[in-house]
Design a protein around this motif. Structure first.
Motif: not given
Length: 351
Positions: A255-259, A286-289, A300-302
């Motif tokens: 899953l994407p990470l959120i600070d 699943a493809k987002l970091e 913004e997404l990475q």
């Protein structure tokens, strides 16, 4: 002659005493017709019917009866007595032609011989049987229901749990131990859910009775959309930012990470990030970091391969998600794509 008038022995010309009366002869039945009775100055002449006509009327004496009429005493005009009412209400005798004929044994026997007993129609017989069968079925159903609900025959002895990914099954089974001993039909979804309020990942439950003594519980969990980093800990969060579970390492959740600092500094930005991630399907997540934003309009997404996605704000989330998914599946041009700009989903840009 003068001496004769005063002599008591002389009876000629003297009136008999007032109390004197003729004594009837032996064997007679009363005074004879035409006899005279003298009593206290009253002279009565006895007629042929033993009726007396008094020279002096006695107001207290009763009126004589008249022959040929009823012996009922006279009633003053305008008054009605209880004895007169039945006579007034008496109906006239029926005419001879309308009188009912007496029922003789022979006539009753002849009537009984004319009665014919017809057999019951099939439709009526079927209706009666259906009615009796319906009533019997209802009674049996109520009795069976009472046995199932209140009888200890279906008491819970084992509890099984399914559908969990974020919560340990053993912990849930342990929390549901108070249900043991209760009849299966008495346990509802609300009863089970009330015992699992301490598990944040549990969103809903569905109870399934497995006779004779097993209770099956299917758990529906919240869907995590991101990994929240707080210091050295990683927590799975849903679209509302609720922490569902913890993971030991970042790689344990795709899953994407959120600070976590973003959530503490500006809750509105944090809610915008979780809303954007919740709009994406699981294969895209699943493809987002990483996911970040400096304002609510600059999300913004990475991707895991280092490519960047300019999302913009939280408007038109569903349309942006479909456009971004289509761009990922499209054929890549020569040199590849480094940036996906879907901030204006009707005119997406890649470069």
């Amino acid at each position: 002659a003068g001496a004769g008038q005063g002599s008591p022995a002389s009876g000629a010309g003297q009136r008999p005493p007032a109390s004197a009366q003729r004594t009837p002869e032996p064997g007679s039945h009363g005074p004879e017709t035409g006899s005279i009775r003298i009593n206290s100055g009253k002279v009565s002449v006895m007629g042929a019917e033993n009726r007396s006509t008094s020279a002096t009327k006695d107001p207290s004496a009763p009126l004589p009866k008249r022959e040929g009429k009823s012996a009922t005493p006279a009633v003053p005009r305008g008054r009605k007595t209880a004895e007169a009412k039945p006579a007034a209400r008496a109906r006239p005798a029926a005419k001879a032609g309308k009188q009912r004929k007496a029922v003789t044994p022979s006539s009753a026997e002849s009537k009984s011989r004319t009665i014919v007993a017809f057999p019951e129609s099939p439709r009526r017989k079927l209706r009666r049987r259906l009615w009796i069968g319906g009533v019997t079925a209802v009674v049996l159903f109520i009795a069976l229901l009472a046995v199932l609900v209140f009888s200890p025959v279906l008491a819970i002895q084992t509890v099984s749990v399914s559908g969990t990914d974020l919560t340990r099954k053993e912990a849930l089974v342990e929390a549901l131990q108070p249900l043991k001993g209760k009849p299966l039909p008495q346990v509802t979804d609300q009863d089970v859910k009330a015992l699992l309020t301490n598990f944040p990942a549990v969103d809903d439950v569905a109870v399934e009775a497995k006779p004779p003594s097993e209770l099956g519980v299917r758990v529906v969990e919240h869907v995590p959309v991101a990994v929240l980093k707080t210091g050295k800990k990683f927590a799975l969060i849903n679209a509302d930012g609720k922490r569902l579970a913890t993971v030991g390492k970042r790689g344990d959740a795709e899953l994407p990470l959120i600070d976590g600092s973003t959530a503490g500094e500006d809750p509105e930005i944090f809610r915008t990030l979780t809303a954007v991630l919740a709009a994406l399907p699981q294969d895209v997540l699943a493809k987002l970091e990483h996911a970040s934003a400096k304002t609510v309009d600059s999300v913004e997404l990475q991707l895991t391969n280092g490519k960047k996605v300019i999302w913009g704000n939280a408007d038109q989330l569903e349309l942006k998600a479909r456009v971004f998914e289509a761009l990922l599946k499209a054929k890549q041009p020569e040199g590849g794509i480094q940036v996906y700009d879907v901030s204006t989903p009707t005119r997406p840009v890649t470069r």
